[in-house]
Design a protein around this motif. Sequence first.
Motif, mmCIF file in Angstrom:
data_model
loop_
_atom_site.group_PDB
_atom_site.id
_atom_site.type_symbol
_atom_site.label_atom_id
_atom_site.label_comp_id
_atom_site.label_asym_id
_atom_site.label_seq_id
_atom_site.Cartn_x
_atom_site.Cartn_y
_atom_site.Cartn_z
ATOM 1 N N PHE A 228 0.821 -1.214 0.000
ATOM 2 C CA PHE A 228 0.000 0.000 0.000
ATOM 3 C C PHE A 228 0.853 1.262 0.000
ATOM 4 O O PHE A 228 0.369 2.320 -0.394
ATOM 5 C CB PHE A 228 -0.937 -0.005 1.212
ATOM 6 C CG PHE A 228 -2.048 -1.009 1.114
ATOM 7 C CD1 PHE A 228 -3.325 -0.621 0.744
ATOM 8 C CD2 PHE A 228 -1.819 -2.351 1.369
ATOM 9 C CE1 PHE A 228 -4.352 -1.549 0.636
ATOM 10 C CE2 PHE A 228 -2.840 -3.288 1.274
ATOM 11 C CZ PHE A 228 -4.105 -2.884 0.897
ATOM 12 N N GLY A 229 2.088 1.169 0.460
ATOM 13 C CA GLY A 229 2.950 2.343 0.429
ATOM 14 C C GLY A 229 3.943 2.351 1.567
ATOM 15 O O GLY A 229 3.928 1.486 2.453
ATOM 16 N N PHE A 230 4.817 3.354 1.539
ATOM 17 C CA PHE A 230 5.826 3.536 2.576
ATOM 18 C C PHE A 230 5.525 4.804 3.355
ATOM 19 O O PHE A 230 4.960 5.768 2.821
ATOM 20 C CB PHE A 230 7.219 3.622 1.947
ATOM 21 C CG PHE A 230 7.638 2.360 1.250
ATOM 22 C CD1 PHE A 230 8.061 1.254 1.978
ATOM 23 C CD2 PHE A 230 7.597 2.252 -0.131
ATOM 24 C CE1 PHE A 230 8.425 0.082 1.350
ATOM 25 C CE2 PHE A 230 7.967 1.092 -0.780
ATOM 26 C CZ PHE A 230 8.383 -0.005 -0.030
ATOM 27 N N GLY A 231 5.909 4.811 4.624
ATOM 28 C CA GLY A 231 5.714 5.968 5.474
ATOM 29 C C GLY A 231 7.037 6.587 5.879
ATOM 30 O O GLY A 231 7.990 5.874 6.229
ATOM 31 N N LEU A 232 7.109 7.919 5.806
ATOM 32 C CA LEU A 232 8.303 8.665 6.166
ATOM 33 C C LEU A 232 7.942 9.728 7.202
ATOM 34 O O LEU A 232 6.767 9.948 7.509
ATOM 35 C CB LEU A 232 8.906 9.341 4.930
ATOM 36 C CG LEU A 232 9.286 8.453 3.743
ATOM 37 C CD1 LEU A 232 9.678 9.320 2.552
ATOM 38 C CD2 LEU A 232 10.417 7.508 4.116
ATOM 39 N N ASP A 233 8.954 10.414 7.736
ATOM 40 C CA ASP A 233 8.705 11.544 8.616
ATOM 41 C C ASP A 233 7.900 12.612 7.869
ATOM 42 O O ASP A 233 7.948 12.709 6.636
ATOM 43 C CB ASP A 233 10.025 12.150 9.093
ATOM 44 C CG ASP A 233 10.810 11.207 10.001
ATOM 45 O OD1 ASP A 233 10.254 10.166 10.400
ATOM 46 O OD2 ASP A 233 11.984 11.516 10.298
ATOM 47 N N ALA A 234 7.210 13.436 8.630
ATOM 48 C CA ALA A 234 6.301 14.418 8.026
ATOM 49 C C ALA A 234 7.017 15.364 7.077
ATOM 50 O O ALA A 234 6.445 15.779 6.065
ATOM 51 C CB ALA A 234 5.596 15.202 9.129
ATOM 52 N N ASP A 235 8.250 15.724 7.378
ATOM 53 C CA ASP A 235 8.965 16.696 6.545
ATOM 54 C C ASP A 235 10.011 16.030 5.653
ATOM 55 O O ASP A 235 10.902 16.693 5.123
ATOM 56 C CB ASP A 235 9.636 17.752 7.421
ATOM 57 C CG ASP A 235 10.596 17.138 8.444
ATOM 58 O OD1 ASP A 235 10.576 15.891 8.594
ATOM 59 O OD2 ASP A 235 11.354 17.895 9.097
ATOM 60 N N ALA A 236 9.905 14.719 5.457
ATOM 61 C CA ALA A 236 10.909 13.990 4.679
ATOM 62 C C ALA A 236 10.655 14.129 3.183
ATOM 63 O O ALA A 236 9.550 14.472 2.744
ATOM 64 C CB ALA A 236 10.911 12.516 5.063
#
Length: 388
Positions: free
Chosen positions: A104-112
Amino acid sequence: MGRIDDADPTRPVWVYPYTQTAFRFTGTSLTATLENHWNYGDTKIGVVIDGVQTAVRVPSGVTDPDHAPDYGPVTVTLADHLPDIEHEAIVFKRQDGQNYFTLFGFGLDADATVMPPLDPAPARRIEVFGDSVSCGERNEASLYVGKADPDVDLSGYSNAWYSYDAIVARDLGAQLHDVSQGGASLIDGIGWFRGPDYIGQESIWDRIEYNPTLGETKPWDFSRYTPQVAIVAIGQNDAHPHDFMADDYDGEQATRWRARYVDFLRAIHAQYPKATIVCITTLLMHDPAWDRAIDEAVRTFNGTADEPPTAAFGYPIEPTDADAVRADAAQTSNVTTGTTTGRTVAHHFMFTRNGSATPGHPRVAEHEEMARELTAFIKSLGNDIWED
């Protein structure tokens, strides 16, 4: 990289081992949200962050036996507490069709930010049609080098990254499609995969999804990837439940198997008329009759490469389509046959300790041994094999 079902590009399905994606990102963490379509075994996903590899367990029937076969969507942490700098990531499927992943996808830091890899995909391309050894099955059980597998579930020790074929591909600077399944034979009805209704490369090689337990099978579009080198690493599971090649080499079952091996080589050649084919077994102990059979089949194929299979290998092809494929192959290849001259299309390669090194699955050290020898052999064929 890999045979990916992207019919829904927002929900790609990863099926085969060593399927992967690579990217750069900034920030301190990385997660993946996915659904685990589970059949058996302890599921793990692999990740390489800045050159350091780790494995992350994904919920499955091993960790939650009362759950339904499909687990997710779930979010797993691939890395955290990283320094807030630019990182390079490779996320890959460690295991075979014991499970599929819908990503479904990858998650990063909010400002990445996310960026493509520094290096483009290699121009060299390899494809392997294999069994558990080509998957890297159980290869991280390092205390069992040269020993039989213990009678417990070692699926969590399976790592396609350290399979001999993945090592060869990286050593040669090549992409790899690893079309392999633990327990797979050449033909359906024998082997170890999905017993008692066993299926082999006959029902795997030309598909994306292929495990009927996990749903409908789907054909693969061969135009999406054309290898210059195709490795056929089949013939070790075919002795189950009866080692007919050792018991009666000239018997009906053994003769048919050799004919179907030739059919398989012809089918591969029809799809990839310019590819060099390398046929192998491995260090896993097996009767030498299987290597004798492969050697005979390779010699037969090299003399008759452009002849049609005795029967379709995989999904049936309409006669007009098959005729067109063979006509195109005859025009673009210079196979050594009765009417043409030129290169040898298929080679039979044997390792120094072929079929005699271990009664259990080869471990990482043995995969590295095989990779060194196979890399040297492929290099000996010259750089011309990599020309499109």
